[in-house]
Design an enzyme around this catalytic site. Structure first.
Site, short mmCIF file in Angstrom:
data_model
loop_
_atom_site.label_atom_id
_atom_site.label_comp_id
_atom_site.label_asym_id
_atom_site.label_seq_id
_atom_site.Cartn_x
_atom_site.Cartn_y
_atom_site.Cartn_z
CG HIS A 1 67.18 48.70 22.21
ND1 HIS A 1 66.31 49.53 21.56
CD2 HIS A 1 66.42 47.92 23.02
CE1 HIS A 1 65.07 49.27 21.95
NE2 HIS A 1 65.11 48.29 22.83
CE LYS B 1 64.66 45.68 20.83
NZ LYS B 1 64.21 44.37 21.36
#
Length: 219
Positions: free
Chosen positions: A104, A102
């Protein structure tokens, strides 16, 4: 009844362990099939976690965190961690990996307890056919924090030779990574359970034994 026989009966009752004539992904014709996708209720998952906890406790496996490879391993590690707490007062962490890191929010590749250097991690899986899952997650875990992978726990060891070697996936895992794979039960336990009348299936006993003689590995 031992927890091993209880588990075999549980698999049969859930439709996870069935007998008949099956063509496996390897192309082999097998008289039994294990479909862990048939665990599909909260009650079943709670019981399944208890059997993982029993196996970990019985074998004295050291664990500070249970890791479940995405996606099947996610609920398995979760229910096993809960069962360890409830049955044995062992409060361990759990985590799983994302298929892609991921970029963010909190970011990262792991969800749940973050891997720490030297932490004792146990990988939780359903069955081990080719060892592909271990090959994928081993470098992820070691690169993240050089954790101490103390074991891998699966439900059933088919004790079956791979297509390109005389070793089973379980034996190959130890040879390649030094990781011991523990199973709640193995195919020998299932054959014994049929012989003892724990579950039905005596009409398939000879086929089970013949398949074991043809493709099986020694313990």
């Amino acid at each position: 009844m031992s927890y091993k026989n209880e588990f075999i009966k549980f698999m049969a009752d859930c439709g996870v362990l069935t007998f008949g004539d099956f063509t496996l992904k390897s192309g082999r014709k097998a008289p039994y099939f294990i479909n862990t996708g048939n665990y599909n209720t909260g009650a079943q998952l709670a019981r399944l976690g208890g059997f993982y906890a029993d196996c970990i406790k019985e074998n004295g496996i050291e664990a500070e965190c249970l890791f479940g490879p995405a996606y099947k391993g996610i609920p398995l590690a979760s229910c096993a961690a809960m069962a360890l707490s409830q049955k044995y007062n062992m409060d361990v962490g759990f985590c799983f990996d994302r298929k892609e890191a991921k970029d963010h929010g909190e970011g990262g590749l792991f969800v749940g307890r973050q891997p720490k250097k030297g932490e004792k991690v146990v990988i939780i899986e359903d069955v081990m056919t080719s060892g592909k899952a271990l090959k994928e997650v081993y470098p992820k875990l070691k690169d993240a924090a050089d954790v101490d992978i103390t074991a891998m726990v699966i439900t059933v060891d088919r004790m079956e030779k791979a297509l390109d070697t005389d070793l089973s996936a379980v034996q190959q895992a130890y040879k390649d990574y030094g990781i011991k794979v523990y199973s709640i039960v193995n195919i020998g336990d299932i054959i014994s359970a049929i012989e003892e009348g724990v579950i039905e299936g005596k009409e398939y006993l000879e086929k089970m034994k013949e398949y074991r003689r043809t493709y099986g590995v020694s313990e």
